[in-house]
Design a protein around this motif. Structure first.
Motif, short mmCIF file in Angstrom:
data_model
loop_
_atom_site.label_atom_id
_atom_site.label_comp_id
_atom_site.label_asym_id
_atom_site.label_seq_id
_atom_site.Cartn_x
_atom_site.Cartn_y
_atom_site.Cartn_z
N ARG A 1 0.83 -1.21 0.00
CA ARG A 1 0.00 0.00 0.00
C ARG A 1 0.87 1.26 0.00
N GLU A 2 1.95 1.21 0.76
CA GLU A 2 2.86 2.38 0.80
C GLU A 2 3.47 2.64 -0.58
N PHE B 1 0.47 4.03 -2.70
CA PHE B 1 -0.31 5.23 -2.35
C PHE B 1 0.37 6.23 -1.43
N LEU B 2 1.53 5.90 -0.89
CA LEU B 2 2.11 6.80 0.11
C LEU B 2 3.43 7.42 -0.38
N ASN B 3 3.45 7.80 -1.65
CA ASN B 3 4.66 8.44 -2.18
C ASN B 3 4.55 9.95 -2.04
N VAL B 4 5.70 10.60 -1.98
CA VAL B 4 5.73 12.06 -1.93
C VAL B 4 4.97 12.59 -3.16
N GLY B 5 4.05 13.53 -2.91
CA GLY B 5 3.25 14.10 -3.99
C GLY B 5 1.85 13.51 -4.07
N GLN B 6 1.65 12.35 -3.45
CA GLN B 6 0.31 11.74 -3.45
C GLN B 6 -0.51 12.30 -2.29
N PRO B 7 -1.84 12.37 -2.46
CA PRO B 7 -2.66 12.88 -1.35
C PRO B 7 -2.59 11.95 -0.14
N ALA B 8 -2.45 12.55 1.04
CA ALA B 8 -2.37 11.75 2.27
C ALA B 8 -3.70 11.08 2.54
N PRO B 9 -3.68 9.87 3.10
CA PRO B 9 -4.95 9.22 3.45
C PRO B 9 -5.70 10.06 4.49
N GLY C 1 -2.72 19.02 1.29
CA GLY C 1 -2.95 17.72 1.91
C GLY C 1 -2.18 16.60 1.23
N ILE D 1 1.43 14.47 0.45
CA ILE D 1 2.63 14.09 1.21
C ILE D 1 3.82 14.88 0.67
#
Lengths: 262, 77
Positions: free
Chosen positions: A220-221, A224-232, B53, B55
């Motif tokens: 999942r990281e 979806f958890l890359n710099v530039g992606q919207p935070a959950p 919002g 990262i």
């Protein structure tokens, strides 16, 4: 035992009676004790495995103490006289003397961890090579190899060993850990694509293990958890009872601090 | 700043927040939902989010690294 003149006749008879009966009852008593002893021993003293584990833990504590003293006195980690190297030999001797016990897994891991700490990577690899692929220590040892490879930024040995374990190890936990560490190695190398494949394999092949849970988080990281992606987004209540929604922080720079009082 | 505490129990968290006078909001993540959402593997760990919002930085294991990342973000329009 005693000279006979010290006994009266009655006394002698009493003595005979005593010895005869005592001997018989003592024999019975001894027999009962003998039978009860293993049960009593089990209840009052720790099992051999626990005792051995305590012994190895005591060795680890002592090794740590000596290493601290050595570095306080100005010794360097790669010093040839470093106490860690003496302890590597001690833990390894323990390993050879007590094959296949849980305490030996700990001793083996400790020996290799100390070699990694002393930057003796080629000796670490040479000793790891002597471990049969079915050795229960691999579940921990493959982690030591991962730490060493992260430190040296050379992942080739780790990847080769981990691949061999995923093929040949019998214990599925070791296979899962090896596959997981392949993912970690690729991720550290900057190859997120190969890392994702390895983590997804752990999820698919070893469900309901802690490795699968961690691997799922990593997939999942990567997605979806890359710099530039919207935070959950999340909505929670603060410990003071106020509602907190991440969406309400739009327009502000936000720091999320994950922490614990422990 | 939002604190997300991974403490198992609420009580030590409340005590520390009171005794240290921590002013920013605190979320108790005893069930680990937020931790899992952000795949946090250890503490302390920081995520930095920009004004949209998104990262801006992650895997910041220290406050020093975090403040550097905040400085970078503040320089942006």
């Amino acid at each position: 035992m005693f000279p006979p003149h010290r006994f009266s006749r009655r006394g002698q008879m009493a003595h005979k009676f005593f010895t005869r009966h005592f001997a018989r009852h003592f024999g019975m008593l001894a027999l009962v004790l003998l039978l009860a002893l293993p049960v009593l021993a089990q209840k009052t003293s720790p099992k051999p495995n626990d005792r051995e584990m305590d012994r190895v833990q005591a060795m680890i504590t002592q090794a740590k103490k000596e290493a601290e003293q050595f570095s306080k006195a100005g010794g360097k980690p790669d010093d040839a006289n470093h106490p860690n190297l003496k302890w590597v030999a001690t833990f390894w001797r323990y390993r050879l003397k007590h094959p296949g016990t849980p305490a030996t897994v700990v001793a083996t891991t400790q020996a290799l961890t100390l070699l990694n700490r002393s930057d003796r990577i080629s000796e670490l690899q040479a000793r790891a090579d002597t471990l049969n692929l079915n050795d229960p220590a691999w579940e921990q040892v493959i982690n030591v190899l991962l730490f060493a490879s992260i430190k040296t930024k050379d992942y080739s040995y780790l990847l080769t060993k981990a691949e061999a374990l995923t093929q040949s190890a019998v214990d599925p936990k070791i296979k899962a850990r090896a596959r997981f560490n392949i993912g970690e190695a690729y991720w550290k190398k900057g190859d997120a694509k190969q890392a994702r494949i390895a983590f997804q394999t752990v999820v698919d092949q070893y469900p309901n293990t802690s490795y699968a849970e961690d691997a799922e988080g990593n997939v999942r990281e990567i997605d979806f958890l890359n710099v530039g992606q919207p935070a959950p987004q999340f909505d929670r209540t603060t410990i003071k009872g106020d509602p907190l929604s991440l969406a309400n922080f739009k327009g502000k720079i936000v720091v999320l601090k994950f922490w614990g009082t422990y | 700043m939002v604190g997300i505490s991974l403490d198992e129990d609420l009580k030590p968290l409340q005590e520390m927040v009171t005794s240290k006078g921590i002013s920013w909001p605190q979320v108790w993540d005893g069930d680990e939902t937020v931790r899992k959402l952000f795949n946090v593997k250890g503490t302390p760990s920081y995520y930095l989010l920009d004004r949209d919002g998104k990262i801006a930085a992650k895997d910041l294991p220290s406050f020093k690294k975090l403040s550097g990342a905040i400085d970078d973000l503040l320089k942006k329009p």
